[in-house]
Write a protein that holds these residues in place. Structure first.
Motif, PDB file in Angstrom:
ATOM      1  N   UNK A  80      -3.986  -3.746  -5.647  1.00  0.00           N
ATOM      2  CA  UNK A  80      -5.425  -3.764  -5.957  1.00  0.00           C
ATOM      3  C   UNK A  80      -6.143  -4.753  -5.043  1.00  0.00           C
ATOM      4  N   UNK A  81      -5.571  -5.943  -4.892  1.00  0.00           N
ATOM      5  CA  UNK A  81      -6.197  -6.945  -4.022  1.00  0.00           C
ATOM      6  C   UNK A  81      -6.251  -6.478  -2.578  1.00  0.00           C
ATOM      7  N   UNK A  82      -5.183  -5.818  -2.130  1.00  0.00           N
ATOM      8  CA  UNK A  82      -5.142  -5.367  -0.735  1.00  0.00           C
ATOM      9  C   UNK A  82      -6.219  -4.318  -0.476  1.00  0.00           C
ATOM     10  N   UNK A  83      -6.356  -3.373  -1.390  1.00  0.00           N
ATOM     11  CA  UNK A  83      -7.352  -2.321  -1.168  1.00  0.00           C
ATOM     12  C   UNK A  83      -8.766  -2.889  -1.327  1.00  0.00           C
ATOM     13  N   UNK A  84      -8.922  -3.813  -2.268  1.00  0.00           N
ATOM     14  CA  UNK A  84     -10.247  -4.404  -2.518  1.00  0.00           C
ATOM     15  C   UNK A  84     -10.720  -5.230  -1.326  1.00  0.00           C
ATOM     16  N   UNK A  85      -9.760  -5.876  -0.653  1.00  0.00           N
ATOM     17  CA  UNK A  85     -10.102  -6.752   0.474  1.00  0.00           C
ATOM     18  C   UNK A  85      -9.941  -6.084   1.835  1.00  0.00           C
ATOM     19  N   UNK A  86      -9.764  -4.753   1.829  1.00  0.00           N
ATOM     20  CA  UNK A  86      -9.601  -4.027   3.095  1.00  0.00           C
ATOM     21  C   UNK A  86      -8.511  -4.632   3.968  1.00  0.00           C
ATOM     22  N   UNK A  87      -7.369  -4.925   3.379  1.00  0.00           N
ATOM     23  CA  UNK A  87      -6.266  -5.500   4.149  1.00  0.00           C
ATOM     24  C   UNK A  87      -5.521  -4.382   4.867  1.00  0.00           C
ATOM     25  N   UNK A  88      -5.359  -4.501   6.183  1.00  0.00           N
ATOM     26  CA  UNK A  88      -4.568  -3.480   6.877  1.00  0.00           C
ATOM     27  C   UNK A  88      -3.098  -3.615   6.491  1.00  0.00           C
ATOM     28  N   UNK A 121      -7.651   3.453  -5.373  1.00  0.00           N
ATOM     29  CA  UNK A 121      -8.546   3.658  -4.240  1.00  0.00           C
ATOM     30  C   UNK A 121      -7.846   3.794  -2.905  1.00  0.00           C
ATOM     31  N   UNK A 122      -6.510   3.893  -2.921  1.00  0.00           N
ATOM     32  CA  UNK A 122      -5.789   4.112  -1.661  1.00  0.00           C
ATOM     33  C   UNK A 122      -6.013   5.571  -1.258  1.00  0.00           C
ATOM     34  N   UNK A 123      -6.608   5.768  -0.099  1.00  0.00           N
ATOM     35  CA  UNK A 123      -6.961   7.126   0.331  1.00  0.00           C
ATOM     36  C   UNK A 123      -5.813   7.810   1.074  1.00  0.00           C
ATOM     37  N   UNK A 124      -4.898   7.028   1.617  1.00  0.00           N
ATOM     38  CA  UNK A 124      -3.776   7.617   2.364  1.00  0.00           C
ATOM     39  C   UNK A 124      -2.509   7.412   1.545  1.00  0.00           C
ATOM     40  N   UNK A 125      -2.067   8.464   0.872  1.00  0.00           N
ATOM     41  CA  UNK A 125      -0.871   8.395   0.023  1.00  0.00           C
ATOM     42  C   UNK A 125       0.012   9.591   0.369  1.00  0.00           C
ATOM     43  N   UNK A 126       1.236   9.332   0.804  1.00  0.00           N
ATOM     44  CA  UNK A 126       2.147  10.422   1.172  1.00  0.00           C
ATOM     45  C   UNK A 126       3.506  10.200   0.524  1.00  0.00           C
ATOM     46  N   UNK A 127       4.177  11.300   0.230  1.00  0.00           N
ATOM     47  CA  UNK A 127       5.549  11.241  -0.270  1.00  0.00           C
ATOM     48  C   UNK A 127       6.458  11.841   0.790  1.00  0.00           C
ATOM     49  N   UNK A 128       7.534  11.123   1.113  1.00  0.00           N
ATOM     50  CA  UNK A 128       8.455  11.637   2.137  1.00  0.00           C
ATOM     51  C   UNK A 128       9.868  11.735   1.568  1.00  0.00           C
ATOM     52  N   UNK A 153       4.304   7.345  11.686  1.00  0.00           N
ATOM     53  CA  UNK A 153       3.383   7.198  12.822  1.00  0.00           C
ATOM     54  C   UNK A 153       1.945   7.487  12.377  1.00  0.00           C
ATOM     55  N   UNK A 154       1.792   8.554  11.583  1.00  0.00           N
ATOM     56  CA  UNK A 154       0.440   8.896  11.097  1.00  0.00           C
ATOM     57  C   UNK A 154      -0.111   7.789  10.204  1.00  0.00           C
ATOM     58  N   UNK A 155       0.739   7.252   9.326  1.00  0.00           N
ATOM     59  CA  UNK A 155       0.272   6.225   8.389  1.00  0.00           C
ATOM     60  C   UNK A 155      -0.125   4.949   9.134  1.00  0.00           C
ATOM     61  N   UNK A 156       0.674   4.557  10.123  1.00  0.00           N
ATOM     62  CA  UNK A 156       0.350   3.343  10.889  1.00  0.00           C
ATOM     63  C   UNK A 156      -0.969   3.540  11.639  1.00  0.00           C
ATOM     64  N   UNK A 157      -1.143   4.728  12.201  1.00  0.00           N
ATOM     65  CA  UNK A 157      -2.401   5.012  12.903  1.00  0.00           C
ATOM     66  C   UNK A 157      -3.581   4.907  11.928  1.00  0.00           C
ATOM     67  N   UNK A 158      -3.376   5.432  10.717  1.00  0.00           N
ATOM     68  CA  UNK A 158      -4.450   5.367   9.715  1.00  0.00           C
ATOM     69  C   UNK A 158      -4.789   3.914   9.380  1.00  0.00           C
ATOM     70  N   UNK A 159      -3.745   3.097   9.186  1.00  0.00           N
ATOM     71  CA  UNK A 159      -3.964   1.682   8.849  1.00  0.00           C
ATOM     72  C   UNK A 159      -4.740   0.988   9.964  1.00  0.00           C
ATOM     73  N   UNK A 160      -4.336   1.229  11.204  1.00  0.00           N
ATOM     74  CA  UNK A 160      -4.983   0.546  12.329  1.00  0.00           C
ATOM     75  C   UNK A 160      -6.404   1.065  12.565  1.00  0.00           C
ATOM     76  N   UNK A 161      -6.594   2.362  12.417  1.00  0.00           N
ATOM     77  CA  UNK A 161      -7.929   2.930  12.655  1.00  0.00           C
ATOM     78  C   UNK A 161      -8.925   2.522  11.577  1.00  0.00           C
ATOM     79  N   UNK A 162      -8.419   2.428  10.327  1.00  0.00           N
ATOM     80  CA  UNK A 162      -9.341   2.218   9.201  1.00  0.00           C
ATOM     81  C   UNK A 162      -9.290   0.816   8.618  1.00  0.00           C
ATOM     82  N   UNK A 163      -8.343   0.010   9.115  1.00  0.00           N
ATOM     83  CA  UNK A 163      -8.200  -1.377   8.633  1.00  0.00           C
ATOM     84  C   UNK A 163      -8.142  -1.421   7.106  1.00  0.00           C
TER      85      UNK A 163
END
Ligand code: SF4
Ligand code: SF4
Length: 203
Positions: A23-31, A75-82, A95-105
């Motif tokens: 919750x804190x990570x998403x609230x504070x926009x932590x990459x 509120x996590x918008x990028x959620x995947x199951x592998x 690779x996609x998830x890391x790109x999402x984190x870096x692009x969207x912080x």
């Protein structure tokens, strides 16, 4: 900056300790890339159920509280199951998830889901189902070290000549080493069976 946090946790730890931090990570926009190693049981303390197992503490079947639903609800918008046994697809998802984190912080969550190996193995032994272990073809192994340096499987041992050896008693047939060997030197010693595959099913 391109720095981000990678947070790795088991599924039971996710429920009992990591939700407030998420919750804190998403609230504070932590990459942050959150990786849950979801074997659907509290393996570290003796295979007790938790809210994601679909069983109560009394063993009664009940709807699970899904990790993916909690993350989405926070509120996590990028959620995947592998499936961690599918190396190629898993790497692509990372690779996609890391790109999402870096692009969207912000936070991305990957749930890596497979049944607990210890439970599958003990069920196999109890039911008399063969475990499909793997072996190294010594003639094909080029001693590149990829299998024993990259995936941390305790069954794979480097020999004096740097070629790999699989200790079959420690192998539980996940096939990950076979998928990553660039020289096709890793083969099944005992073929998989439907009964074995069924033991891994998560329902
Ligand atoms: S990855 Fe393949 S070639 Fe490389 S050490 Fe392992 S078995 Fe040998
Ligand atoms: S099949 Fe899986 S458990 Fe067996 S040696 Fe390879 S990586 Fe290890």
């Amino acid at each position: 900056s391109n720095q981000f946090v990678v947070a790795i946790m088991g599924d039971s730890t996710f429920y009992h300790a990591c939700i407030p931090a998420l919750i804190n990570a998403i609230y504070n926009n932590s990459p942050m890339l959150v990786l849950v190693l979801d074997n659907r049981v509290t393996a570290m303390t003796g295979h007790q159920p938790h809210p994601g197992t679909g069983r109560t503490a009394m063993g009664i079947r009940i709807n699970e509280v899904k990790i993916e639903d909690i993350a989405s609800g926070i509120g996590v918008r990028y959620v995947k199951t592998i499936d961690p046994f599918n190396v190629k697809d898993s790497i692509e998802e990372f690779i996609k998830a890391i790109k999402y984190v870096l692009d969207n912080k912000t936070v991305a969550l990957i749930n890596s889901r497979r049944a607990c190996t210890l439970m599958v193995a003990s069920n196999a032994i109890r039911k008399g189902i063969s475990i499909p272990t793997y072996t190294i073809d010594n003639n094909l192994c080029r001693a590149c070290g990829l299998c024993y340096n990259q995936i941390g499987c305790p069954a794979i041992i480097p020999m004096d000549d740097k070629k790999a050896y699989i200790e079959s008693i420690l192998c539980f047939g996940c096939s990950v080493c076979m998928q990553i060997c660039p020289y096709n030197a890793i083969k099944p010693r005992i073929e998989s069976s439907k009964n074995w595959e069924d033991l891994w099913r998560i329902d």
